[in-house]
Design a protein around this motif. Structure first.
Motif, PDB file in Angstrom:
ATOM      1  N   LYS A 211      -0.419   1.796   2.048  1.00 55.56           N
ATOM      2  CA  LYS A 211       0.250   3.072   2.317  1.00 55.56           C
ATOM      3  C   LYS A 211       0.656   3.753   1.010  1.00 55.56           C
ATOM      4  O   LYS A 211       0.542   4.976   0.870  1.00 55.56           O
ATOM      5  N   GLY A 212       1.120   2.958   0.043  1.00 58.80           N
ATOM      6  CA  GLY A 212       1.465   3.525  -1.250  1.00 58.80           C
ATOM      7  C   GLY A 212       0.254   4.087  -1.972  1.00 58.80           C
ATOM      8  O   GLY A 212       0.330   5.149  -2.596  1.00 58.80           O
ATOM      9  N   MET A 213      -0.888   3.370  -1.878  1.00 59.63           N
ATOM     10  CA  MET A 213      -2.113   3.857  -2.514  1.00 59.63           C
ATOM     11  C   MET A 213      -2.567   5.180  -1.891  1.00 59.63           C
ATOM     12  O   MET A 213      -2.988   6.101  -2.602  1.00 59.63           O
ATOM     13  N   LEU A 214      -2.487   5.287  -0.567  1.00 58.63           N
ATOM     14  CA  LEU A 214      -2.863   6.538   0.099  1.00 58.63           C
ATOM     15  C   LEU A 214      -1.964   7.683  -0.352  1.00 58.63           C
ATOM     16  O   LEU A 214      -2.429   8.809  -0.543  1.00 58.63           O
ATOM     17  N   LEU A 215      -0.664   7.394  -0.522  1.00 59.76           N
ATOM     18  CA  LEU A 215       0.261   8.416  -1.013  1.00 59.76           C
ATOM     19  C   LEU A 215      -0.113   8.844  -2.430  1.00 59.76           C
ATOM     20  O   LEU A 215      -0.063  10.030  -2.770  1.00 59.76           O
ATOM     21  N   VAL A 216      -0.520   7.881  -3.257  1.00 56.83           N
ATOM     22  CA  VAL A 216      -0.930   8.194  -4.630  1.00 56.83           C
ATOM     23  C   VAL A 216      -2.138   9.124  -4.625  1.00 56.83           C
ATOM     24  O   VAL A 216      -2.168  10.133  -5.345  1.00 56.83           O
ATOM     25  N   TYR A 217      -3.156   8.814  -3.813  1.00 58.76           N
ATOM     26  CA  TYR A 217      -4.354   9.651  -3.759  1.00 58.76           C
ATOM     27  C   TYR A 217      -4.021  11.048  -3.253  1.00 58.76           C
ATOM     28  O   TYR A 217      -4.604  12.034  -3.714  1.00 58.76           O
ATOM     29  N   ASN A 300       8.082   1.532  -5.232  1.00 60.55           N
ATOM     30  CA  ASN A 300       9.167   1.760  -4.289  1.00 60.55           C
ATOM     31  C   ASN A 300       8.870   1.162  -2.924  1.00 60.55           C
ATOM     32  O   ASN A 300       9.768   0.674  -2.240  1.00 60.55           O
ATOM     33  N   ARG A 301       7.605   1.208  -2.498  1.00 57.89           N
ATOM     34  CA  ARG A 301       7.246   0.627  -1.209  1.00 57.89           C
ATOM     35  C   ARG A 301       7.268  -0.899  -1.263  1.00 57.89           C
ATOM     36  O   ARG A 301       7.556  -1.544  -0.262  1.00 57.89           O
ATOM     37  N   LEU A 302       6.932  -1.457  -2.404  1.00 58.56           N
ATOM     38  CA  LEU A 302       6.936  -2.909  -2.549  1.00 58.56           C
ATOM     39  C   LEU A 302       8.270  -3.419  -3.081  1.00 58.56           C
ATOM     40  O   LEU A 302       8.435  -4.630  -3.244  1.00 58.56           O
ATOM     41  N   LYS A 303       9.212  -2.511  -3.374  1.00 58.87           N
ATOM     42  CA  LYS A 303      10.514  -2.868  -3.917  1.00 58.87           C
ATOM     43  C   LYS A 303      10.379  -3.614  -5.241  1.00 58.87           C
ATOM     44  O   LYS A 303      11.047  -4.634  -5.479  1.00 58.87           O
TER      45      LYS A 303
END
Length: 372
Positions: A211-217, A300-303
């Motif tokens: 989910k974090g990677m998708l947000l980055v893209y 932030n998603r992985l803390k």
């Protein structure tokens, strides 16, 4: 790693590892990871894929599909996704090759104009360079085709990984219960509950990583599009998001995705400053993505502390190249999960973490069943 083993496996009460022993184990593990990357890279990607697809497989099985069918459907979705990325990559190459003749002509004309400007303005004799435009164009063509040939060779060498990763992923998903039981038996019985919680949260960690990677893209696509729109490049949103998606392929993706907008802008505006502007925009966005957007969005998603994310990205690149820059992030998140459950690793948990706030409630589908 030494502290993890010490946490999960009982040791004599007064047994402590010296700094020298820790350094020795660190060097040994680094050497194993480096020289064993041919095996560990596809296996790590397979674990990543299997953890991501596990919730989908469980959902399909609950809907009545058998294990083999659910795994086949889940793996097929991954193939479709990568097929779409490959199609975008090939379409970029094809579009650039179609424009290559016009691009080479413009390049020759620009060089001639540059020589005339130097001769008139600064009195530089350019007679010796009269054949340089033609040679540069032919040389550039040769270099581009050499680059494409080397890229094709790298892709052909990666076919083995492309074939091996889905096979590994399917086998991990199929034998997941057996692998879990073996993992339980490797450690004392009183650690079984802790191991189970780590496995469950590992799946959630990988899910949050994606989910974090998708947000980055998405953010990179927006920044690319805004930058291209500001300098007036045609179809900025299409070019911006294609470049963002193709950054999934490290180094090669961003270079190939920039070729078509560079060619289109030069042909459209007949000025070299637009291609230079595109290169600058993509370079700035890539720097922001690598050192600001990615660490904060994924961290932030992985803390995990963004500083640790940056260090891990560099270390992963040293050991495993571009693959390590992706894979080492979830590895560190798993280390944090273990550190959070160990009193002796609280300093590691504090170092890796972003805050000391209480844990959030876990996602519902990860706690549906206690025994997998």
């Amino acid at each position: 790693m030494v502290e993890i083993i010490k946490t999960l496996v009982p040791l004599p009460p007064n047994k402590k590892f010296s700094v020298l022993e820790i350094l020795q184990y660190t060097v040994l593990i680094s050497l194993i990871l480096y020289f064993g990357k041919t095996l560990f890279i596809p296996l790590s990607f397979s674990l990543l894929v299997s953890f991501i697809l596990y919730p989908l497989c469980k959902w399909l099985e609950k809907k009545g599909a058998n294990k083999i069918s659910s795994i086949f459907i889940a793996i097929s979705i991954i193939f479709i996704l990568f097929g779409a990325i490959a199609f975008l990559l090939l379409s970029q190459i094809e579009g650039f090759l179609k424009e290559w003749h016009t691009f080479s002509v413009k390049f020759s004309e620009s060089l001639v104009e540059l020589y005339e400007f130097l001769e008139v303005r600064y009195g530089i004799n350019t007679d010796d360079f009269s054949e340089l435009p033609k040679n540069l164009v032919s040389g550039s063509s040769t270099q581009i085709f050499d680059f494409l040939a080397s890229t094709a060779y790298s892709i052909s060498m990666s076919v083995f990984f492309v074939i091996l990763i889905p096979i590994f992923s399917a086998l991990i998903l199929y034998y997941r219960k057996r692998l879990t039981n073996v993992l339980y038996k490797l450690f004392p019985s009183d650690k079984k509950e802790s191991i189970h919680e780590i496995l469950i949260e590992t799946i959630q960690t990988y899910y949050n990583f994606i989910k974090g990677m998708l947000l980055v893209y998405f953010i990179v696509g927006i920044l690319n599009s805004i930058g291209l729109a500001i300098i007036g490049i045609p179809h900025p949103i299409a070019f911006g998001f294609i470049a963002s998606i193709l950054t999934f392929i490290p180094y090669v993706g961003i270079m190939i995705s920039s070729l078509l907008p560079i060619a289109v802008s030069w042909i459209t505006y007949d000025s070299i400053w637009y291609p230079v502007g595109i290169i600058i925009i993509f370079a700035i966005v890539q720097l922001l993505e690598g050192y600001i957007i990615f660490p904060f969005a994924v961290g932030n998603r992985l803390k995990i502390n963004p500083l640790v994310i940056i260090i891990v990205i560099i270390a992963g690149g040293i050991l495993w190249g571009a693959a390590g820059m992706i894979l080492f992030i979830p590895f560190v998140s798993i280390l944090k999960l273990i550190a959070d459950r160990s009193e002796s690793l609280k300093i590691v948990s504090l170092l890796l973490g972003t805050d000391t706030s209480p844990k959030k409630k876990r996602s519902w589908f990860f706690w549906k069943s206690k025994k997998k």
